[in-house]
Design a protein around this motif. Structure first.
Motif, PDB file in Angstrom:
ATOM      1  N   THR A  33       0.844  -1.180   0.000  1.00  0.00           N
ATOM      2  CA  THR A  33       0.000   0.000   0.000  1.00  0.00           C
ATOM      3  C   THR A  33       0.888   1.241   0.000  1.00  0.00           C
ATOM      4  O   THR A  33       1.902   1.259   0.691  1.00  0.00           O
ATOM      5  N   PRO A  34       0.533   2.273  -0.759  1.00  0.00           N
ATOM      6  CA  PRO A  34       1.343   3.500  -0.728  1.00  0.00           C
ATOM      7  C   PRO A  34       1.408   4.082   0.674  1.00  0.00           C
ATOM      8  O   PRO A  34       0.444   4.007   1.444  1.00  0.00           O
ATOM      9  N   VAL A  35       2.555   4.630   1.034  1.00  0.00           N
ATOM     10  CA  VAL A  35       2.716   5.285   2.330  1.00  0.00           C
ATOM     11  C   VAL A  35       2.959   6.773   2.088  1.00  0.00           C
ATOM     12  O   VAL A  35       3.401   7.159   1.007  1.00  0.00           O
ATOM     13  N   PRO A  36       2.661   7.634   3.056  1.00  0.00           N
ATOM     14  CA  PRO A  36       2.178   7.272   4.390  1.00  0.00           C
ATOM     15  C   PRO A  36       0.711   6.848   4.380  1.00  0.00           C
ATOM     16  O   PRO A  36      -0.036   7.201   3.474  1.00  0.00           O
ATOM     17  N   VAL A  37       0.347   6.099   5.412  1.00  0.00           N
ATOM     18  CA  VAL A  37      -1.039   5.688   5.616  1.00  0.00           C
ATOM     19  C   VAL A  37      -1.571   6.493   6.795  1.00  0.00           C
ATOM     20  O   VAL A  37      -1.147   6.295   7.934  1.00  0.00           O
ATOM     21  N   ARG A  38      -2.475   7.406   6.501  1.00  0.00           N
ATOM     22  CA  ARG A  38      -3.002   8.312   7.524  1.00  0.00           C
ATOM     23  C   ARG A  38      -4.364   7.811   7.991  1.00  0.00           C
ATOM     24  O   ARG A  38      -5.331   7.824   7.224  1.00  0.00           O
ATOM     25  N   ALA A  39      -4.417   7.367   9.218  1.00  0.00           N
ATOM     26  CA  ALA A  39      -5.665   6.850   9.775  1.00  0.00           C
ATOM     27  C   ALA A  39      -6.563   7.993  10.215  1.00  0.00           C
ATOM     28  O   ALA A  39      -6.096   8.998  10.759  1.00  0.00           O
ATOM     29  N   THR A  40      -7.853   7.850   9.984  1.00  0.00           N
ATOM     30  CA  THR A  40      -8.806   8.837  10.494  1.00  0.00           C
ATOM     31  C   THR A  40      -9.073   8.621  11.980  1.00  0.00           C
ATOM     32  O   THR A  40      -9.532   9.521  12.666  1.00  0.00           O
ATOM     33  N   VAL A  41      -8.802   7.419  12.454  1.00  0.00           N
ATOM     34  CA  VAL A  41      -8.929   7.075  13.869  1.00  0.00           C
ATOM     35  C   VAL A  41      -7.600   6.459  14.299  1.00  0.00           C
ATOM     36  O   VAL A  41      -7.035   5.637  13.578  1.00  0.00           O
ATOM     37  N   ASP A  42      -7.108   6.866  15.455  1.00  0.00           N
ATOM     38  CA  ASP A  42      -5.866   6.315  15.975  1.00  0.00           C
ATOM     39  C   ASP A  42      -6.191   4.990  16.662  1.00  0.00           C
ATOM     40  O   ASP A  42      -6.633   4.966  17.814  1.00  0.00           O
ATOM     41  N   GLY A  43      -5.984   3.891  15.940  1.00  0.00           N
ATOM     42  CA  GLY A  43      -6.412   2.594  16.444  1.00  0.00           C
ATOM     43  C   GLY A  43      -5.713   2.172  17.720  1.00  0.00           C
ATOM     44  O   GLY A  43      -6.348   1.616  18.632  1.00  0.00           O
ATOM     45  N   LEU A  44      -4.409   2.422  17.823  1.00  0.00           N
ATOM     46  CA  LEU A  44      -3.677   2.007  19.018  1.00  0.00           C
ATOM     47  C   LEU A  44      -4.118   2.814  20.234  1.00  0.00           C
ATOM     48  O   LEU A  44      -4.407   2.247  21.295  1.00  0.00           O
ATOM     49  N   ALA A  45      -4.194   4.129  20.082  1.00  0.00           N
ATOM     50  CA  ALA A  45      -4.623   4.970  21.197  1.00  0.00           C
ATOM     51  C   ALA A  45      -6.051   4.633  21.616  1.00  0.00           C
ATOM     52  O   ALA A  45      -6.373   4.591  22.815  1.00  0.00           O
ATOM     53  N   THR A  46      -6.924   4.379  20.639  1.00  0.00           N
ATOM     54  CA  THR A  46      -8.308   4.034  20.950  1.00  0.00           C
ATOM     55  C   THR A  46      -8.388   2.711  21.704  1.00  0.00           C
ATOM     56  O   THR A  46      -9.170   2.567  22.661  1.00  0.00           O
ATOM     57  N   TRP A  47      -7.571   1.736  21.300  1.00  0.00           N
ATOM     58  CA  TRP A  47      -7.564   0.442  21.991  1.00  0.00           C
ATOM     59  C   TRP A  47      -7.160   0.617  23.451  1.00  0.00           C
ATOM     60  O   TRP A  47      -7.794   0.066  24.361  1.00  0.00           O
ATOM     61  N   PHE A  48      -6.129   1.411  23.691  1.00  0.00           N
ATOM     62  CA  PHE A  48      -5.673   1.638  25.064  1.00  0.00           C
ATOM     63  C   PHE A  48      -6.695   2.442  25.854  1.00  0.00           C
ATOM     64  O   PHE A  48      -6.995   2.119  27.018  1.00  0.00           O
ATOM     65  N   ASP A  49      -7.244   3.487  25.229  1.00  0.00           N
ATOM     66  CA  ASP A  49      -8.075   4.427  25.977  1.00  0.00           C
ATOM     67  C   ASP A  49      -9.501   3.945  26.166  1.00  0.00           C
ATOM     68  O   ASP A  49     -10.214   4.463  27.041  1.00  0.00           O
ATOM     69  N   GLU A  50      -9.914   2.954  25.368  1.00  0.00           N
ATOM     70  CA  GLU A  50     -11.278   2.446  25.514  1.00  0.00           C
ATOM     71  C   GLU A  50     -11.283   1.004  26.015  1.00  0.00           C
ATOM     72  O   GLU A  50     -11.740   0.725  27.118  1.00  0.00           O
ATOM     73  N   THR A  51     -10.755   0.083  25.230  1.00  0.00           N
ATOM     74  CA  THR A  51     -10.831  -1.332  25.599  1.00  0.00           C
ATOM     75  C   THR A  51     -10.028  -1.634  26.857  1.00  0.00           C
ATOM     76  O   THR A  51     -10.523  -2.278  27.792  1.00  0.00           O
ATOM     77  N   VAL A  52      -8.767  -1.170  26.897  1.00  0.00           N
ATOM     78  CA  VAL A  52      -7.941  -1.433  28.078  1.00  0.00           C
ATOM     79  C   VAL A  52      -8.462  -0.649  29.283  1.00  0.00           C
ATOM     80  O   VAL A  52      -8.543  -1.180  30.390  1.00  0.00           O
ATOM     81  N   ARG A  53      -8.852   0.591  29.068  1.00  0.00           N
ATOM     82  CA  ARG A  53      -9.317   1.412  30.181  1.00  0.00           C
ATOM     83  C   ARG A  53     -10.564   0.834  30.833  1.00  0.00           C
ATOM     84  O   ARG A  53     -10.748   0.973  32.053  1.00  0.00           O
ATOM     85  N   ALA A  54     -11.408   0.169  30.054  1.00  0.00           N
ATOM     86  CA  ALA A  54     -12.612  -0.441  30.628  1.00  0.00           C
ATOM     87  C   ALA A  54     -12.260  -1.518  31.648  1.00  0.00           C
ATOM     88  O   ALA A  54     -13.043  -1.803  32.566  1.00  0.00           O
ATOM     89  N   ARG A  55     -11.077  -2.122  31.509  1.00  0.00           N
ATOM     90  CA  ARG A  55     -10.643  -3.161  32.445  1.00  0.00           C
ATOM     91  C   ARG A  55      -9.749  -2.617  33.542  1.00  0.00           C
ATOM     92  O   ARG A  55      -9.801  -3.080  34.682  1.00  0.00           O
ATOM     93  N   ASP A  56      -8.894  -1.629  33.195  1.00  0.00           N
ATOM     94  CA  ASP A  56      -7.892  -1.165  34.154  1.00  0.00           C
ATOM     95  C   ASP A  56      -7.425   0.218  33.719  1.00  0.00           C
ATOM     96  O   ASP A  56      -6.605   0.343  32.804  1.00  0.00           O
TER      97      ASP A  56
END
Length: 225
Positions: A33-56
């Protein structure tokens, strides 16, 4: 495999053999895929701030701090080394500010309820360092390098705790150095086994699929804005 049997098998040695069996250059080549790949949502930050935060919540805060450090390191184009990982791991585990970096493990490590044992030999540390250097190999597609680095951290198990979290940060770092950020990381949260070459190759394919999906969604969002 019983826990007793697993204790007789060095899963790290098995992984090193499997690692050499996988055709990493071919595993992800169909999904460039051509780079850079600019995400509209920060998947890593969202995973930490939502999924992980819900547990700890405290764990989520530590991971976000480690992510911020890793991204600052990516801006400086720092090569992936054990010292770099140790600095992130200090934040992952919440070692107090000013404390020393987390040391390399001092004995055999175990995972998956004791079903995998990662032996410690006089060469483990230098072998791990050599694997980390390969994360910059230009002959291997970025997705495959990121997947391989993820598995290296998981199976070398360099630190006494937090290696699964560190593996995800490592995967993201290898991609970040290439200008790629995923808009989702949830599909990566699957148990991986040291003796599974097909699973290792599949992880490289999955990372490429996630890159392509991120690219397409970002392109659509920019076209519609």
């Amino acid at each position: 495999m019983t826990t007793e049997t697993a204790h007789c098998v060095d899963s790290l040695a098995v992984w090193c053999e499997v690692r050499d069996q996988v055709d990493w250059a071919a595993a992800a080549v169909l999904c460039e895929t051509p780079v850079p790949v600019r995400a509209t949502v920060d998947g890593l930050a969202t995973w930490f701030d939502e999924t992980v935060r819900a547990r700890d919540a405290a764990r989520a805060d530590r991971l976000l701090a480690a992510m911020a450090r890793s991204r600052a390191d990516a801006v400086r184009k720092r090569p992936l080394t054990l010292d770099l990982l140790a600095g992130w791991q200090r934040l992952v585990l919440g070692v107090p500010e000013g404390g020393s970096d987390v040391p390399f493990r001092q004995g055999d490590a175990f995972a998956k309820g004791g079903r995998e044992r990662y032996a410690l030999t006089p060469h483990t540390r230098q072998d791990f360092a050599a694997c980390l250097r390969q994360s910059a190999d230009p002959e291997v597609p970025p997705a495959a390098r990121a997947a391989r680095a993820y598995l290296d951290v998981a199976f070398f198990h360099p630190f006494p705790d937090g290696n699964a979290r560190l593996a995800l940060l490592t995967l993201a770092y290898v991609l970040d150095l290439e200008g790629v950020r995923l808009d989702q990381v949830g599909p990566l949260q699957t148990t991986r086994y040291a003796d599974d070459p097909g699973g290792a190759a599949d992880l490289a394919v999955l990372v490429n699929v996630l890159i392509r999906a991120t690219y397409r969604r970002g392109a659509r969002a920019r076209a519609n804005s």
